[in-house]
Design a protein around this motif. Sequence first.
Motif, PDB file in Angstrom:
ATOM      1  N   LYS A   8      -0.855 -25.394 -17.727  1.00 37.40           N
ATOM      2  CA  LYS A   8       0.055 -24.687 -16.829  1.00 37.40           C
ATOM      3  C   LYS A   8      -0.738 -23.683 -16.011  1.00 37.40           C
ATOM      4  N   LYS A   9      -0.652 -23.834 -14.682  1.00 36.77           N
ATOM      5  CA  LYS A   9      -1.405 -22.936 -13.807  1.00 36.77           C
ATOM      6  C   LYS A   9      -0.514 -21.790 -13.340  1.00 36.77           C
ATOM      7  N   THR A  10      -1.039 -20.578 -13.484  1.00 41.82           N
ATOM      8  CA  THR A  10      -0.331 -19.365 -13.053  1.00 41.82           C
ATOM      9  C   THR A  10      -1.187 -18.640 -12.029  1.00 41.82           C
ATOM     10  N   GLY A  11      -0.580 -18.232 -10.941  1.00 45.98           N
ATOM     11  CA  GLY A  11      -1.276 -17.442  -9.941  1.00 45.98           C
ATOM     12  C   GLY A  11      -0.946 -15.974 -10.108  1.00 45.98           C
ATOM     13  N   GLU A  12      -1.917 -15.114  -9.797  1.00 43.78           N
ATOM     14  CA  GLU A  12      -1.673 -13.671  -9.820  1.00 43.78           C
ATOM     15  C   GLU A  12      -1.935 -13.094  -8.434  1.00 43.78           C
ATOM     16  N   LEU A  13      -0.939 -12.435  -7.907  1.00 36.90           N
ATOM     17  CA  LEU A  13      -1.087 -11.707  -6.657  1.00 36.90           C
ATOM     18  C   LEU A  13      -1.634 -10.325  -7.000  1.00 36.90           C
ATOM     19  N   ALA A  14      -2.778  -9.973  -6.424  1.00 37.14           N
ATOM     20  CA  ALA A  14      -3.418  -8.705  -6.775  1.00 37.14           C
ATOM     21  C   ALA A  14      -3.953  -8.020  -5.523  1.00 37.14           C
ATOM     22  N   CYS A  15      -4.255  -6.756  -5.685  1.00 34.61           N
ATOM     23  CA  CYS A  15      -4.927  -5.977  -4.646  1.00 34.61           C
ATOM     24  C   CYS A  15      -4.221  -6.051  -3.293  1.00 34.61           C
ATOM     25  N   LEU A  16      -2.881  -6.038  -3.304  1.00 38.45           N
ATOM     26  CA  LEU A  16      -2.124  -6.025  -2.050  1.00 38.45           C
ATOM     27  C   LEU A  16      -2.241  -4.644  -1.424  1.00 38.45           C
ATOM     28  N   PHE A  17      -2.697  -4.627  -0.190  1.00 40.45           N
ATOM     29  CA  PHE A  17      -2.916  -3.326   0.459  1.00 40.45           C
ATOM     30  C   PHE A  17      -2.770  -3.457   1.965  1.00 40.45           C
ATOM     31  N   VAL A  18      -2.139  -2.448   2.582  1.00 40.34           N
ATOM     32  CA  VAL A  18      -2.045  -2.337   4.037  1.00 40.34           C
ATOM     33  C   VAL A  18      -2.420  -0.911   4.406  1.00 40.34           C
ATOM     34  N   ARG A  19      -3.214  -0.763   5.444  1.00 37.21           N
ATOM     35  CA  ARG A  19      -3.601   0.585   5.887  1.00 37.21           C
ATOM     36  C   ARG A  19      -2.368   1.466   6.093  1.00 37.21           C
ATOM     37  N   ARG A  20      -2.520   2.735   5.775  1.00 41.85           N
ATOM     38  CA  ARG A  20      -1.403   3.672   5.918  1.00 41.85           C
ATOM     39  C   ARG A  20      -0.855   3.674   7.346  1.00 41.85           C
ATOM     40  N   SER A  21      -1.749   3.596   8.330  1.00 41.97           N
ATOM     41  CA  SER A  21      -1.322   3.652   9.733  1.00 41.97           C
ATOM     42  C   SER A  21      -0.551   2.410  10.168  1.00 41.97           C
ATOM     43  N   HIS A  22      -0.545   1.356   9.330  1.00 44.63           N
ATOM     44  CA  HIS A  22       0.124   0.115   9.713  1.00 44.63           C
ATOM     45  C   HIS A  22       1.241  -0.274   8.747  1.00 44.63           C
ATOM     46  N   LYS A  23       1.658   0.649   7.915  1.00 38.35           N
ATOM     47  CA  LYS A  23       2.730   0.362   6.969  1.00 38.35           C
ATOM     48  C   LYS A  23       4.077   0.269   7.681  1.00 38.35           C
ATOM     49  N   ASN A  24       5.037  -0.358   6.995  1.00 30.20           N
ATOM     50  CA  ASN A  24       6.415  -0.488   7.481  1.00 30.20           C
ATOM     51  C   ASN A  24       6.518  -1.306   8.768  1.00 30.20           C
ATOM     52  N   ARG A  25       5.613  -2.248   8.934  1.00 32.49           N
ATOM     53  CA  ARG A  25       5.657  -3.109  10.117  1.00 32.49           C
ATOM     54  C   ARG A  25       5.652  -4.584   9.748  1.00 32.49           C
ATOM     55  N   GLY A  26       5.953  -4.873   8.493  1.00 33.67           N
ATOM     56  CA  GLY A  26       6.064  -6.258   8.065  1.00 33.67           C
ATOM     57  C   GLY A  26       4.765  -6.909   7.635  1.00 33.67           C
ATOM     58  N   HIS A  27       3.651  -6.164   7.669  1.00 35.57           N
ATOM     59  CA  HIS A  27       2.367  -6.764   7.304  1.00 35.57           C
ATOM     60  C   HIS A  27       2.308  -7.110   5.814  1.00 35.57           C
ATOM     61  N   GLY A  28       2.920  -6.245   4.973  1.00 33.74           N
ATOM     62  CA  GLY A  28       2.908  -6.503   3.536  1.00 33.74           C
ATOM     63  C   GLY A  28       3.634  -7.791   3.195  1.00 33.74           C
ATOM     64  N   GLN A  29       4.777  -8.024   3.820  1.00 33.94           N
ATOM     65  CA  GLN A  29       5.522  -9.259   3.564  1.00 33.94           C
ATOM     66  C   GLN A  29       4.725 -10.494   3.968  1.00 33.94           C
ATOM     67  N   LYS A  30       4.006 -10.380   5.089  1.00 37.20           N
ATOM     68  CA  LYS A  30       3.197 -11.518   5.534  1.00 37.20           C
ATOM     69  C   LYS A  30       2.090 -11.824   4.534  1.00 37.20           C
ATOM     70  N   LEU A  31       1.479 -10.786   3.989  1.00 42.74           N
ATOM     71  CA  LEU A  31       0.417 -10.990   3.012  1.00 42.74           C
ATOM     72  C   LEU A  31       0.963 -11.616   1.722  1.00 42.74           C
ATOM     73  N   VAL A  32       2.138 -11.159   1.277  1.00 40.69           N
ATOM     74  CA  VAL A  32       2.731 -11.728   0.071  1.00 40.69           C
ATOM     75  C   VAL A  32       3.108 -13.192   0.303  1.00 40.69           C
ATOM     76  N   ALA A  33       3.704 -13.481   1.449  1.00 40.06           N
ATOM     77  CA  ALA A  33       4.065 -14.872   1.764  1.00 40.06           C
ATOM     78  C   ALA A  33       2.816 -15.756   1.802  1.00 40.06           C
ATOM     79  N   PHE A  34       1.746 -15.205   2.351  1.00 36.33           N
ATOM     80  CA  PHE A  34       0.485 -15.953   2.389  1.00 36.33           C
ATOM     81  C   PHE A  34      -0.029 -16.212   0.975  1.00 36.33           C
ATOM     82  N   ALA A  35       0.064 -15.197   0.123  1.00 41.33           N
ATOM     83  CA  ALA A  35      -0.390 -15.353  -1.267  1.00 41.33           C
ATOM     84  C   ALA A  35       0.431 -16.409  -1.994  1.00 41.33           C
TER      85      ALA A  35
END
Length: 438
Positions: free
Chosen positions: A351-378
Amino acid sequence: MPENDPTKPAPRFEDLRGVLRYVPQFRQRVFVIAIDGALMHQPGFPGLLQDVAVLQSLNIEVVLIFGARAQVRYLAGKRGVTLSNDDGMGQTDAATMEVAIDAITRQTSALMADLTALEMPVAVANALAVHPAGVINGVDQEFTGRIERVDTETLNVLMKADIIPVVPPMGYDSRGTTLRLNSDAVAVEVAIALRAAKVIFVSEAGLTNSEGERLAQISVGDAREMYRRKDPRYDINLLSKLRYAALACQEGVPRVHIVDGNQDEALLSELFSNEGVGTMIHADDYQQIRPAESSDVPALLSMMQQSMDDAALVPRTREQIQSKIHDFFVLELDGNPIGCVAVHDYDEGGKKTGELACLFVRRSHKNRGHGQKLVAFAEETARQRDCEVLVALSTQAFRFFEEKMGFLVTTPDALPTPRREKYNQSGRNSKVLTKPLR
């Protein structure tokens, strides 16, 4: 204000460094700047021209286009002339053409005077070969023109001599007849012919969404669709820019910007910052997520340091990141790293399990949807690795994973054995979240 006035804000050196990042990639590239005529009567117009002077001082080759809608309307009202159209897009009858010639000629003279006062070398360029638009939908367009060819040789000679060409929204056909042109169309045709890096529409207003928030970027398809359905939020002036922005990108201009010319320093702020202040219509991969490389490690550590200090991220060393560099991905904005995510995988009992780790967005670019894009990519990366479930550990952002990304809080028992052992040893007591991928 005196140079040493204590009320004057001190320069922000991080902003200056941000500007310097862009200078090499902009140097000796062509920018076509189209300014709405109404802005020429605004108090901030001299500042806008000074911004143009800054661009030229950085060895950016600038062509200036201007609109004349406001001036044509004003002069027609003063003379009591009923206009057949005011922006060069519809039929132009003889009376309208006479007003347009006078308004554009006066406007050209005023602009030349303003630029000369700033000691900017400038020349009016008769660089457009035009022909009558002819009959469209059964209506003779009379004195409305269409651009047949752009004299790029003349424009390039001027720019190489550090002279800014000014191209009015008017041209002459092979018989010497004067024809009215739409300034947005002029800007785009000139940009396509010169293989410009950018078209910048400095407009009377900017583009916003239904909540009144600025649209930072839209795709060519979105721009074309907004024009096609005549989006009721925008007047014909902005719809025209969307139409021609899509055309420019389709024909090879990488990026088109629409900025609100009523904002202070809008032109420079749009061009020399990651997020800008206007709207960018893009044809290339302006924003992308790519595999991390060894050369990214210093930048990643620098970005994450504050979050590691705040215990939001697990402390990592250069060596730890380097050893798993193939698990890391970098989010770039206009070529600059602004975020990252890692995807580790474990195979336990088939059984293969993936771990999403080290999710980070620069403070100056927060709250602009970048985090969601990174999670979707992961998530997609984990699926491609045949993982059945994705886990994430978080001490401070677990609500984000629950409420926005569809994860569920569970117990550490959901972790693969080697990861669970590290979890118990860390003492961080992170929330454990999971999301099925099948």
